[in-house]
Write a protein that holds these residues in place. Sequence first.
Motif, PDB file in Angstrom:
ATOM      1  N   GLU A 123      10.972  19.695   5.449  1.00 12.89           N
ATOM      2  CA  GLU A 123      12.320  19.329   4.983  1.00 12.89           C
ATOM      3  C   GLU A 123      12.496  17.812   4.978  1.00 12.89           C
ATOM      4  O   GLU A 123      13.054  17.233   4.057  1.00 12.89           O
ATOM      5  N   GLN A 124      11.988  17.168   6.036  1.00 15.38           N
ATOM      6  CA  GLN A 124      12.142  15.717   6.198  1.00 15.38           C
ATOM      7  C   GLN A 124      11.316  14.907   5.215  1.00 15.38           C
ATOM      8  O   GLN A 124      11.738  13.859   4.763  1.00 15.38           O
ATOM      9  N   CYS A 125      10.087  15.368   4.959  1.00 16.27           N
ATOM     10  CA  CYS A 125       9.148  14.510   4.241  1.00 16.27           C
ATOM     11  C   CYS A 125       9.243  14.670   2.733  1.00 16.27           C
ATOM     12  O   CYS A 125       8.468  14.045   2.001  1.00 16.27           O
ATOM     13  N   GLY A 126      10.177  15.475   2.269  1.00 13.20           N
ATOM     14  CA  GLY A 126      10.361  15.605   0.832  1.00 13.20           C
ATOM     15  C   GLY A 126       9.347  16.505   0.161  1.00 13.20           C
ATOM     16  O   GLY A 126       9.243  16.526  -1.061  1.00 13.20           O
ATOM     17  N   GLY A 127       8.585  17.246   0.941  1.00 16.32           N
ATOM     18  CA  GLY A 127       7.585  18.141   0.369  1.00 16.32           C
ATOM     19  C   GLY A 127       8.205  19.443  -0.116  1.00 16.32           C
ATOM     20  O   GLY A 127       9.381  19.730   0.106  1.00 16.32           O
ATOM     21  N   THR A 128       7.389  20.236  -0.808  1.00 13.99           N
ATOM     22  CA  THR A 128       7.856  21.556  -1.263  1.00 13.99           C
ATOM     23  C   THR A 128       7.007  22.659  -0.643  1.00 13.99           C
ATOM     24  O   THR A 128       7.159  23.826  -0.986  1.00 13.99           O
ATOM     25  N   PHE A 129       6.133  22.289   0.275  1.00 15.90           N
ATOM     26  CA  PHE A 129       5.184  23.229   0.857  1.00 15.90           C
ATOM     27  C   PHE A 129       5.328  23.217   2.370  1.00 15.90           C
ATOM     28  O   PHE A 129       5.542  22.158   2.967  1.00 15.90           O
ATOM     29  N   VAL A 130       5.201  24.380   2.997  1.00 15.63           N
ATOM     30  CA  VAL A 130       5.207  24.461   4.465  1.00 15.63           C
ATOM     31  C   VAL A 130       3.893  25.076   4.925  1.00 15.63           C
ATOM     32  O   VAL A 130       3.587  26.218   4.564  1.00 15.63           O
ATOM     33  N   PRO A 131       3.090  24.340   5.707  1.00 13.93           N
ATOM     34  CA  PRO A 131       1.851  24.945   6.195  1.00 13.93           C
ATOM     35  C   PRO A 131       2.136  26.052   7.193  1.00 13.93           C
ATOM     36  O   PRO A 131       3.103  25.977   7.950  1.00 13.93           O
ATOM     37  N   VAL A 132       1.305  27.076   7.172  1.00 14.63           N
ATOM     38  CA  VAL A 132       1.427  28.155   8.156  1.00 14.63           C
ATOM     39  C   VAL A 132       0.782  27.694   9.461  1.00 14.63           C
ATOM     40  O   VAL A 132      -0.312  27.129   9.446  1.00 14.63           O
ATOM     41  N   VAL A 133       1.486  27.924  10.571  1.00 12.61           N
ATOM     42  CA  VAL A 133       0.894  27.693  11.890  1.00 12.61           C
ATOM     43  C   VAL A 133       0.397  29.038  12.398  1.00 12.61           C
ATOM     44  O   VAL A 133       1.180  29.976  12.565  1.00 12.61           O
ATOM     45  N   GLU A 134      -0.913  29.147  12.611  1.00  2.10           N
ATOM     46  CA  GLU A 134      -1.485  30.407  13.071  1.00  2.10           C
ATOM     47  C   GLU A 134      -1.272  30.588  14.568  1.00  2.10           C
ATOM     48  O   GLU A 134      -0.923  29.644  15.274  1.00  2.10           O
ATOM     49  N   ASN A 135      -1.529  31.800  15.040  1.00  5.58           N
ATOM     50  CA  ASN A 135      -1.509  32.029  16.479  1.00  5.58           C
ATOM     51  C   ASN A 135      -2.739  31.408  17.129  1.00  5.58           C
ATOM     52  O   ASN A 135      -3.749  31.184  16.471  1.00  5.58           O
ATOM     53  N   LEU A 136      -2.612  31.153  18.428  1.00  7.47           N
ATOM     54  CA  LEU A 136      -3.732  30.591  19.192  1.00  7.47           C
ATOM     55  C   LEU A 136      -4.898  31.583  19.199  1.00  7.47           C
ATOM     56  O   LEU A 136      -4.704  32.783  19.386  1.00  7.47           O
ATOM     57  N   GLN A 137      -6.104  31.071  18.970  1.00  7.92           N
ATOM     58  CA  GLN A 137      -7.298  31.917  19.047  1.00  7.92           C
ATOM     59  C   GLN A 137      -8.432  31.104  19.664  1.00  7.92           C
ATOM     60  O   GLN A 137      -8.408  29.882  19.614  1.00  7.92           O
ATOM     61  N   PRO A 138      -9.423  31.781  20.251  1.00  3.92           N
ATOM     62  CA  PRO A 138     -10.543  31.027  20.807  1.00  3.92           C
ATOM     63  C   PRO A 138     -11.314  30.321  19.692  1.00  3.92           C
ATOM     64  O   PRO A 138     -11.510  30.902  18.616  1.00  3.92           O
TER      65      PRO A 138
ATOM     66  N   ILE B 178       0.850  -1.200   0.000  1.00  2.99           N
ATOM     67  CA  ILE B 178       0.000   0.000   0.000  1.00  2.99           C
ATOM     68  C   ILE B 178       0.878   1.240   0.000  1.00  2.99           C
ATOM     69  O   ILE B 178       2.002   1.234   0.504  1.00  2.99           O
ATOM     70  N   ALA B 179       0.356   2.304  -0.576  1.00  2.32           N
ATOM     71  CA  ALA B 179       1.042   3.596  -0.595  1.00  2.32           C
ATOM     72  C   ALA B 179       0.327   4.522   0.375  1.00  2.32           C
ATOM     73  O   ALA B 179      -0.887   4.451   0.531  1.00  2.32           O
ATOM     74  N   LEU B 180       1.096   5.352   1.045  1.00  2.00           N
ATOM     75  CA  LEU B 180       0.519   6.274   2.029  1.00  2.00           C
ATOM     76  C   LEU B 180       0.754   7.722   1.599  1.00  2.00           C
ATOM     77  O   LEU B 180       1.305   8.525   2.346  1.00  2.00           O
ATOM     78  N   GLY B 181       0.336   8.038   0.385  1.00  2.00           N
ATOM     79  CA  GLY B 181       0.390   9.425  -0.076  1.00  2.00           C
ATOM     80  C   GLY B 181       1.689   9.825  -0.715  1.00  2.00           C
ATOM     81  O   GLY B 181       2.654   9.060  -0.745  1.00  2.00           O
ATOM     82  N   PRO B 182       1.725  11.069  -1.249  1.00  2.00           N
ATOM     83  CA  PRO B 182       2.862  11.520  -2.050  1.00  2.00           C
ATOM     84  C   PRO B 182       4.062  12.005  -1.240  1.00  2.00           C
ATOM     85  O   PRO B 182       5.119  12.221  -1.802  1.00  2.00           O
ATOM     86  N   ARG B 183       3.899  12.200   0.052  1.00  2.00           N
ATOM     87  CA  ARG B 183       5.034  12.637   0.868  1.00  2.00           C
ATOM     88  C   ARG B 183       5.652  11.425   1.566  1.00  2.00           C
ATOM     89  O   ARG B 183       5.023  10.390   1.704  1.00  2.00           O
ATOM     90  N   ILE B 184       6.902  11.583   1.995  1.00  2.00           N
ATOM     91  CA  ILE B 184       7.571  10.492   2.709  1.00  2.00           C
ATOM     92  C   ILE B 184       7.204  10.603   4.174  1.00  2.00           C
ATOM     93  O   ILE B 184       7.542  11.583   4.836  1.00  2.00           O
ATOM     94  N   LEU B 185       6.491   9.608   4.688  1.00  2.45           N
ATOM     95  CA  LEU B 185       6.080   9.654   6.091  1.00  2.45           C
ATOM     96  C   LEU B 185       7.164   9.055   6.979  1.00  2.45           C
ATOM     97  O   LEU B 185       7.820   8.084   6.615  1.00  2.45           O
ATOM     98  N   ARG B 186       7.327   9.621   8.155  1.00  3.67           N
ATOM     99  CA  ARG B 186       8.154   8.975   9.169  1.00  3.67           C
ATOM    100  C   ARG B 186       7.523   7.644   9.544  1.00  3.67           C
ATOM    101  O   ARG B 186       6.318   7.456   9.372  1.00  3.67           O
ATOM    102  N   ALA B 187       8.330   6.755  10.105  1.00  2.00           N
ATOM    103  CA  ALA B 187       7.815   5.422  10.432  1.00  2.00           C
ATOM    104  C   ALA B 187       6.670   5.495  11.439  1.00  2.00           C
ATOM    105  O   ALA B 187       5.696   4.737  11.332  1.00  2.00           O
ATOM    106  N   ASP B 188       6.738   6.400  12.395  1.00  2.00           N
ATOM    107  CA  ASP B 188       5.665   6.463  13.393  1.00  2.00           C
ATOM    108  C   ASP B 188       4.364   6.984  12.777  1.00  2.00           C
ATOM    109  O   ASP B 188       3.280   6.489  13.085  1.00  2.00           O
TER     110      ASP B 188
END
Lengths: 242, 242
Positions: B137-152, A214-224
């Motif tokens: 960087e680890q997962c081989g992606g080219t995109f970084v999601p933005v982490v927003e500030n905490l809000q209610p 099975i494939a788990l998507g286009p990104r490389i996932l960590r083992a955990d």
Amino acid sequence: MSGEAVKIRLYLEQPLGAGQGLDLSRDHAHYLFNVMRLGPGATVAVFNGQDGAWLAEVAEAGKRGGTLLCRHQIAPQRDPPDLWLVFAPIKKARTDFIVEKAAEMGAARILPVQTEFTNSDRIRQDRLQAHAVEAAEQCGGTFVPVVENLQPLSRLLANWPDGRALIWADEGLADAAEPCALPPAPAALLIGPEGGFSPSERDRLRKRPAIHPIALGPRILRADTAAVAALTLWQSTQGDWL
Amino acid sequence: MSGEAVKIRLYLEQPLGAGQGLDLSRDHAHYLFNVMRLGPGATVAVFNGQDGAWLAEVAEAGKRGGTLLCRHQIAPQRDPPDLWLVFAPIKKARTDFIVEKAAEMGAARILPVQTEFTNSDRIRQDRLQAHAVEAAEQCGGTFVPVVENLQPLSRLLANWPDGRALIWADEGLADAAEPCALPPAPAALLIGPEGGFSPSERDRLRKRPAIHPIALGPRILRADTAAVAALTLWQSTQGDWL
């Protein structure tokens, strides 16, 4: 969801039944009486992995031990589907995490294996088993999966039981199965180490009869991450999440 | 899978293009030249979240900085589907873990929210954003999601964009949707804190128009497990794992 708001859940390796007295270990006594400040008459939930969950009352609270009295069953025994999680140990915290998640998500048996790219040649089986117990206590389950000792993947595969499907999560599999086409129980999920499987391991895996890549998507996932994702896919299509 | 075995991947906030010079921060220079022992001529992969991944060559290696020269594109830009992960921060290590996993699994935006049972009234947004960068960087992606500030949570819901489905993972939902019936993008996954949502929060959530409750099996999952499980279900049925 038994109607009784029992927050503390303890796993005990003792028979459970109405009127049964339960001896507490020093660790459990310390936790219940010093940390949680329970006294005689207080109630907790107990389970042993076989007899469901029971309400138990503190009968005797000592410094180095104590006794519970088993009252009545509050949840029936519920075993997970016959799913194994086979994985190559990685860094300590992430290995702990995999065992915790496998117990939480309903794996029946946890098998750490050495692969060619696995760094560790030993694990602390007792520590990992304790993590599985703690996860079962936390998640409200009545079952604790057994964590086996580390063994070479080749030996596990040589003794593979007839009829148990092997679902192999690997990167860059061209001929991977659709998630919805996963095989039913008895089954096992195989998760590789951070560096993946070696070319010769992949060759041998590919030639096995009951193998389901099975494939788990286009990104490389960590083992955990891969372990939790694969458990989710199986449980939601073939397991007890249905 | 670009044919070039580039192991080191760096996220840089600079425009990328053929012949472009790239200034290295002190941290990046330390990592490349002291930790990884690279010298002039060595190659790394770089991405900025917009221009795909590029091969870059060490042009100048200094003690407190350095320069890379951008050669050619080795992977096109690939953005994840329009999926938000909305979650209530929990203990530090598990919050870090949720952000790491969300980036790995292809969430487009990560929104920490305060709920009634959320203990923390602040997060270290910069630290969480750094975790998202590291995961990309680890997962081989080219995109970084933005982490927003905490809000209610209440404020987020009051400003909820029209047309974005809200998939709500909660325990003990009787009317939960089938995993295969999840709504398509634009969507958001909502994961509660360890204690779940309060009765009044659940009441308000239940009355919302574009709400999709989902159940994640018969055991109580920790918030970090629930996040990975919900991301898996959505990505494998509506997202980019297909």
